[in-house]
Design a protein around this motif. Sequence first.
Motif, PDB file in Angstrom:
ATOM      1  N   ARG A   1      59.933  -7.380   1.649  1.00 50.17           N
ATOM      2  CA  ARG A   1      60.110  -6.802   2.768  1.00 50.17           C
ATOM      3  C   ARG A   1      60.576  -5.396   2.296  1.00 50.17           C
ATOM      4  N   TYR A   2      60.272  -4.180   3.030  1.00 46.12           N
ATOM      5  CA  TYR A   2      60.624  -3.006   2.854  1.00 46.12           C
ATOM      6  C   TYR A   2      61.631  -2.619   3.856  1.00 46.12           C
ATOM      7  N   GLY A   3      62.809  -2.704   4.190  1.00 47.03           N
ATOM      8  CA  GLY A   3      63.606  -2.568   5.273  1.00 47.03           C
ATOM      9  C   GLY A   3      62.842  -3.341   6.352  1.00 47.03           C
ATOM     10  N   ALA A   4      62.553  -2.613   7.484  1.00 52.55           N
ATOM     11  CA  ALA A   4      61.983  -3.499   8.528  1.00 52.55           C
ATOM     12  C   ALA A   4      60.754  -3.943   8.358  1.00 52.55           C
ATOM     13  N   THR A   5      59.833  -3.548   7.594  1.00 52.53           N
ATOM     14  CA  THR A   5      58.468  -3.825   7.346  1.00 52.53           C
ATOM     15  C   THR A   5      58.548  -5.094   6.147  1.00 52.53           C
ATOM     16  N   LEU A   6      57.767  -6.112   6.733  1.00 52.87           N
ATOM     17  CA  LEU A   6      57.594  -7.265   6.064  1.00 52.87           C
ATOM     18  C   LEU A   6      56.165  -6.865   5.379  1.00 52.87           C
ATOM     19  N   ALA A   7      56.068  -6.355   4.310  1.00 51.44           N
ATOM     20  CA  ALA A   7      54.586  -6.220   3.606  1.00 51.44           C
ATOM     21  C   ALA A   7      53.901  -7.153   3.180  1.00 51.44           C
ATOM     22  N   VAL A   8      54.635  -8.169   2.672  1.00 50.84           N
ATOM     23  CA  VAL A   8      53.903  -9.728   2.328  1.00 50.84           C
ATOM     24  C   VAL A   8      54.758 -10.773   2.539  1.00 50.84           C
TER      25      VAL A   8
ATOM     26  N   GLY B   1      41.492  -7.251   2.808  1.00 46.81           N
ATOM     27  CA  GLY B   1      42.351  -6.914   4.168  1.00 46.81           C
ATOM     28  C   GLY B   1      42.428  -5.688   4.547  1.00 46.81           C
ATOM     29  N   PRO B   2      42.521  -5.343   6.037  1.00 44.28           N
ATOM     30  CA  PRO B   2      42.430  -4.243   6.313  1.00 44.28           C
ATOM     31  C   PRO B   2      43.597  -3.072   5.729  1.00 44.28           C
ATOM     32  N   ASN B   3      43.747  -1.785   5.982  1.00 43.60           N
ATOM     33  CA  ASN B   3      44.652  -0.910   5.318  1.00 43.60           C
ATOM     34  C   ASN B   3      45.901  -1.529   5.823  1.00 43.60           C
ATOM     35  N   GLY B   4      46.991  -1.468   4.950  1.00 48.81           N
ATOM     36  CA  GLY B   4      48.340  -1.720   5.057  1.00 48.81           C
ATOM     37  C   GLY B   4      48.350  -3.343   5.046  1.00 48.81           C
ATOM     38  N   ALA B   5      47.336  -4.010   4.807  1.00 49.79           N
ATOM     39  CA  ALA B   5      47.859  -5.563   4.845  1.00 49.79           C
ATOM     40  C   ALA B   5      48.419  -6.194   3.858  1.00 49.79           C
ATOM     41  N   GLY B   6      48.722  -5.303   2.754  1.00 50.41           N
ATOM     42  CA  GLY B   6      49.697  -5.871   1.905  1.00 50.41           C
ATOM     43  C   GLY B   6      49.011  -5.904   0.440  1.00 50.41           C
ATOM     44  N   LYS B   7      47.817  -5.705   0.112  1.00 53.42           N
ATOM     45  CA  LYS B   7      47.299  -5.878  -1.131  1.00 53.42           C
ATOM     46  C   LYS B   7      47.767  -5.348  -2.352  1.00 53.42           C
ATOM     47  N   SER B   8      48.038  -3.869  -2.193  1.00 53.77           N
ATOM     48  CA  SER B   8      48.601  -3.394  -3.173  1.00 53.77           C
ATOM     49  C   SER B   8      50.065  -3.766  -3.524  1.00 53.77           C
ATOM     50  N   THR B   9      50.853  -3.870  -2.667  1.00 51.70           N
ATOM     51  CA  THR B   9      52.150  -4.653  -2.858  1.00 51.70           C
ATOM     52  C   THR B   9      52.050  -6.036  -3.629  1.00 51.70           C
ATOM     53  N   THR B  10      50.991  -7.144  -3.255  1.00 46.34           N
ATOM     54  CA  THR B  10      51.110  -8.245  -3.691  1.00 46.34           C
ATOM     55  C   THR B  10      50.802  -7.986  -5.153  1.00 46.34           C
TER      56      THR B  10
ATOM     57  N   ASP C   1      42.383  -2.741  -8.102  1.00 46.04           N
ATOM     58  CA  ASP C   1      42.745  -2.481  -6.558  1.00 46.04           C
ATOM     59  C   ASP C   1      41.781  -1.274  -6.498  1.00 46.04           C
ATOM     60  N   GLU C   2      40.958  -1.739  -5.452  1.00 49.02           N
ATOM     61  CA  GLU C   2      39.796  -0.790  -4.896  1.00 49.02           C
ATOM     62  C   GLU C   2      39.290   0.005  -5.802  1.00 49.02           C
ATOM     63  N   PRO C   3      38.451  -0.730  -7.062  1.00 55.83           N
ATOM     64  CA  PRO C   3      37.796   0.125  -8.129  1.00 55.83           C
ATOM     65  C   PRO C   3      36.896   0.984  -7.778  1.00 55.83           C
TER      66      PRO C   3
ATOM     67  N   SER D   1      39.862  -5.009  -2.027  1.00 56.36           N
ATOM     68  CA  SER D   1      39.021  -3.983  -1.308  1.00 56.36           C
ATOM     69  C   SER D   1      39.140  -3.975   0.197  1.00 56.36           C
ATOM     70  N   HIS D   2      38.874  -3.098   0.905  1.00 53.56           N
ATOM     71  CA  HIS D   2      38.932  -3.384   2.556  1.00 53.56           C
ATOM     72  C   HIS D   2      37.431  -3.350   2.955  1.00 53.56           C
ATOM     73  N   LEU D   3      36.576  -3.480   1.974  1.00 51.11           N
ATOM     74  CA  LEU D   3      35.306  -3.443   2.084  1.00 51.11           C
ATOM     75  C   LEU D   3      34.461  -4.868   2.058  1.00 51.11           C
TER      76      LEU D   3
ATOM     77  N   VAL E   1      44.809  -5.539  12.057  1.00 50.62           N
ATOM     78  CA  VAL E   1      44.700  -4.113  11.852  1.00 50.62           C
ATOM     79  C   VAL E   1      45.948  -3.345  12.342  1.00 50.62           C
ATOM     80  N   GLU E   2      46.488  -2.430  11.280  1.00 52.70           N
ATOM     81  CA  GLU E   2      47.685  -1.688  11.438  1.00 52.70           C
ATOM     82  C   GLU E   2      47.682  -0.569  12.712  1.00 52.70           C
ATOM     83  N   TYR E   3      46.314   0.298  12.299  1.00 57.73           N
ATOM     84  CA  TYR E   3      46.305   1.267  13.323  1.00 57.73           C
ATOM     85  C   TYR E   3      44.928   1.246  14.053  1.00 57.73           C
TER      86      TYR E   3
HETATM   87  N1  LIG Z   1      57.268   1.822  -0.955  1.00 52.64           N
HETATM   88  C1  LIG Z   1      56.927   1.069   0.005  1.00 52.64           C
HETATM   89  N2  LIG Z   1      58.216   1.644   0.879  1.00 52.64           N
HETATM   90  C2  LIG Z   1      58.053   1.089   2.279  1.00 52.64           C
HETATM   91  N3  LIG Z   1      56.954   0.439   2.976  1.00 52.64           N
HETATM   92  C3  LIG Z   1      56.103   0.188   1.962  1.00 52.64           C
HETATM   93  C4  LIG Z   1      56.056   0.624   0.341  1.00 52.64           C
HETATM   94  N4  LIG Z   1      54.891  -0.092   0.227  1.00 52.64           N
HETATM   95  C5  LIG Z   1      54.122  -0.221   1.060  1.00 52.64           C
HETATM   96  N5  LIG Z   1      54.744  -0.337   2.327  1.00 52.64           N
HETATM   97  C6  LIG Z   1      54.121  -0.668   3.354  1.00 52.64           C
HETATM   98  O1  LIG Z   1      53.816  -2.259   3.239  1.00 52.64           O
HETATM   99  C7  LIG Z   1      52.664  -2.460   3.859  1.00 52.64           C
HETATM  100  C8  LIG Z   1      51.675  -3.025   3.181  1.00 52.64           C
HETATM  101  O2  LIG Z   1      51.207  -1.889   2.309  1.00 52.64           O
HETATM  102  P1  LIG Z   1      50.096  -2.181   1.068  1.00 52.64           P
HETATM  103  O3  LIG Z   1      50.077  -0.695   0.334  1.00 52.64           O
HETATM  104  O4  LIG Z   1      50.586  -3.183   0.202  1.00 52.64           O
HETATM  105  O5  LIG Z   1      48.648  -2.388   1.896  1.00 52.64           O
HETATM  106  P2  LIG Z   1      47.361  -2.401   1.179  1.00 52.64           P
HETATM  107  O6  LIG Z   1      46.688  -3.737   1.827  1.00 52.64           O
HETATM  108  O7  LIG Z   1      47.053  -2.084  -0.264  1.00 52.64           O
HETATM  109  O8  LIG Z   1      46.842  -1.377   2.179  1.00 52.64           O
HETATM  110  P3  LIG Z   1      45.426  -0.124   1.624  1.00 52.64           P
HETATM  111  O9  LIG Z   1      44.333  -0.841   2.122  1.00 52.64           O
HETATM  112  O10 LIG Z   1      45.523   0.864   2.737  1.00 52.64           O
HETATM  113  O11 LIG Z   1      45.739   0.312   0.194  1.00 52.64           O
HETATM  114  C9  LIG Z   1      52.380  -1.203   4.781  1.00 52.64           C
HETATM  115  O12 LIG Z   1      52.775  -1.468   6.036  1.00 52.64           O
HETATM  116  C10 LIG Z   1      53.049  -0.207   4.151  1.00 52.64           C
HETATM  117  O13 LIG Z   1      53.313   0.908   4.842  1.00 52.64           O
END
Ligand SMILES: Nc1ncnc2c1ncn2[C@@H]1O[C@H](COP(=O)(O)OP(=O)(O)OP(=O)(O)O)[C@@H](O)[C@H]1O
Length: 302
Positions: A10-17, A34-43, A152-154, A184-186, A296-298
Amino acid sequence: MIQLNGLTKRYGATLAVDDLSFTVRPGLVTGFLGPNGAGKSTTMRMILGLDLPTSGTATVLGRAHHELPHPLRAVGSLLEAGAAHPRRTAYKHLLYLAQTNRLPASRVDEVLGLVGLADAAGRRAGEFSLGMGQRLGIAAALLGDPPVLLLDEPVNGLDPEGVLWIRTLIRGWAAEGRTVLLSSHLMSEMALTADRLVVIGKGRLIAEAEIGEFTKEFAGAGDTVLVRTPEAASFARRLELSGAHVQVGPDELLVTGMSAPDVGRLAAAEGVPLFELTPRRASLEEAFMELTRDAVEYGAAR
Ligand SMILES: Nc1ncnc2c1ncn2[C@@H]1O[C@H](COP(=O)(O)OP(=O)(O)OP(=O)(O)O)[C@@H](O)[C@H]1O
């Protein structure tokens, strides 16, 4: 082997994963989609110990990243290109990584050779093209000859030759028995590289399957039939009365929910002249978009 158990960030109000659990097995390329913002990089960052989970666990070879005695020998990663200091040469960058991880300097030459950068070893990373930067990142990931690789998206931004090179390399790692997680998102890229797919949206698991099962499950869903007829409007109504869904263009119809032979039979029965009747298969990409539509985020307004 990578294991996620109730992984949450969780980042504040955002549940990223959000309560993510799955296993990435050795000998296979697992696509993480997953689409952009799905949480792949955070995972991936949590698997690599670069971010702490709010709750749940991520382990590599049965241990949390900070418990691994020699992290680079367990897991290699490519998170973003350009991670090297721009003024440092490729060789110095890798040597520094090798020394801080107690790996022999001889390994630097080996990995430079593996990624085709032997001739560029003395050049500064800041002068590298995107493709060369990507190769340098992969050299760093391979330094410890790790059994687990995270990418990550190589292929982002690479030319076709670079894409093919990375794809071949990744397939080779899996064939050697390594565990490979590739984000990947592709979907189209995944169809060519991955054996298994883990699909997430808004931080949650949406689907997990072998790529073949995924194709089978979604084949047919979203297939359309293109129909050209001078009686478009009236035939569209007739099709809808028979249960099909029809999008009407000026002189063509896009029909879903009815097979091409059935459309043809109905036209014959009604005496409607057809100029064209073309079945169109939904691509894996479309199946993925359908699957993740609500995540999808946006998205464009629908
Ligand atoms: N350091 C951070 N602080 C606040 N919010 C974050 C942070 N890192 C990621 N987020 C939020 O967490 C969510 C998941 O982001 P993440 O980058 O993990 O997605 P992703 O699937 O890798 O997206 P992309 O394909 O666009 O790279 C998004 O809503 C993003 O805005």
